[in-house]
Motif scaffolding. Structure first.
Motif, mmCIF file in Angstrom:
data_model
loop_
_atom_site.group_PDB
_atom_site.id
_atom_site.type_symbol
_atom_site.label_atom_id
_atom_site.label_comp_id
_atom_site.label_asym_id
_atom_site.label_seq_id
_atom_site.Cartn_x
_atom_site.Cartn_y
_atom_site.Cartn_z
ATOM 1 N N GLU A 78 -9.577 9.841 5.016
ATOM 2 C CA GLU A 78 -9.042 9.337 6.685
ATOM 3 C C GLU A 78 -9.650 9.230 7.417
ATOM 4 O OE1 GLU A 78 -6.293 14.211 8.280
ATOM 5 O OE2 GLU A 78 -6.988 13.766 6.534
ATOM 6 N N VAL A 87 -4.641 9.739 10.567
ATOM 7 C CA VAL A 87 -4.476 8.482 9.944
ATOM 8 C C VAL A 87 -5.375 8.435 8.102
ATOM 9 C CG1 VAL A 87 -5.470 6.386 10.004
ATOM 10 C CG2 VAL A 87 -3.437 6.572 9.116
ATOM 11 N N THR A 89 -4.885 6.855 3.671
ATOM 12 C CA THR A 89 -4.427 6.507 2.869
ATOM 13 C C THR A 89 -4.995 6.795 1.868
ATOM 14 O OG1 THR A 89 -3.726 4.193 2.083
ATOM 15 C CG2 THR A 89 -6.267 5.200 3.033
ATOM 16 N N PHE A 122 1.096 5.133 3.800
ATOM 17 C CA PHE A 122 -0.043 5.480 5.069
ATOM 18 C C PHE A 122 0.805 6.369 5.796
ATOM 19 C CE2 PHE A 122 -2.547 0.998 4.094
ATOM 20 C CZ PHE A 122 -3.540 1.779 4.304
ATOM 21 N N THR A 123 0.222 7.991 5.910
ATOM 22 C CA THR A 123 0.603 9.067 6.653
ATOM 23 C C THR A 123 0.119 8.746 7.936
ATOM 24 O OG1 THR A 123 -0.183 10.406 5.364
ATOM 25 C CG2 THR A 123 2.021 9.871 4.999
ATOM 26 N N LEU A 124 0.754 8.698 8.969
ATOM 27 C CA LEU A 124 -0.160 9.714 10.804
ATOM 28 C C LEU A 124 0.123 10.954 10.486
ATOM 29 C CD1 LEU A 124 -1.259 8.324 13.274
ATOM 30 C CD2 LEU A 124 1.096 8.920 14.860
ATOM 31 N N GLY A 141 4.816 8.654 6.716
ATOM 32 C CA GLY A 141 5.035 6.984 7.662
ATOM 33 C C GLY A 141 5.080 6.474 6.033
#
Length: 232
Positions: A78, A87, A89, A122-124, A141
């Motif tokens: 992160e 962000v 992964t 991928f997440t915000l 994401g």
């Protein structure tokens, strides 16, 4: 030579000190690495019959399926753009199989065996609260599921005459929520829940290469994780 050695030693010492010194909690530029135990709990039911020479027969029988659960190690990385926005992964490979649940004559039959999935995600994320405190977060994401080493199950061979199966790599969406609990300036506990929305197609082929069945599946797994993280 001595000067070079001294400079090299000084550089190594400075690098080691930078790793040992705790970073300010979640400042911009902070990186967190988490090692997690993860339960992957997919659905796997057939959403629709898309085609194939046996499509009408399978639809008439009311064939339905489910995917098996799995527990795997996961690494999450992160990066914080600001104290509250980051962000993330993840990296893992999870293995599953798909069994028939209906009709009764097929129930328990293994249709797809040894599916290996790489869920590139991928997440915000938005973190609630002040850095250094217990911090809930939410995120969302894109994800891309890569299916590798798909193998046809004995149930599909017996019922469909299928000798091969291919599951399409598929884009989807991930929603996320969790909480980070600091242990000190560098280490934390993390609890995380993701819900994926991914609907791949599976293609079954017979020995001549003819597609006997194409199914659209509601995979949509819950992915539940817990573990420890290090901030630097």
């Amino acid at each position: 030579m001595k000067k070079t050695a001294y400079l090299g030693a000084a550089a190594i010492a400075a690098f080691a000190a930078s790793l040992a010194a705790p970073a300010a909690a979640q400042d911009a530029g902070t990186i967190e690495v988490k090692v997690l135990g993860t339960a992957v709990l997919p659905n796997g039911k057939i959403d629709s019959i898309e085609g194939g020479t046996l499509a009408t027969t399978v639809e008439g029988l009311g064939v339905q399926t489910e995917a098996s659960d799995n527990f795997v190690p996961t690494v999450a990385v992160e990066y914080f753009f600001s104290p509250n926005v980051s962000v993330e992964t993840i990296c893992c490979v999870t293995a599953h199989h798909v069994d028939a649940t209906a009709p009764a004559a097929l129930a328990g039959g293994n249709l797809v065996d040894k599916i290996h999935i790489i869920p590139a995600t991928f997440t915000l994320k938005y973190h609630i609260g002040a850095p250094g405190s217990i911090r809930p977060y939410v995120g969302a994401g894109p994800t891309y599921f890569l299916f590798i080493k798909d193998e046809v199950g004995a149930g599909a061979t017996a019922a469909l005459g299928a000798t091969d199966v291919k599951i399409d790599d598929t884009f989807g969406l991930a929603l996320q929520a969790g909480v980070d609990i600091p242990l000190n300036d560098a280490f934390l506990l993390s609890f995380d829940a993701k819900r994926y929305f991914v609907k791949p197609n599976a293609h079954f082929y017979n020995a001549t290469g003819t597609e006997v069945l194409e199914t659209h599946h509601k995979l949509d797994p819950w992915v539940l994780s817990a573990g420890v993280g290090f901030r630097f």
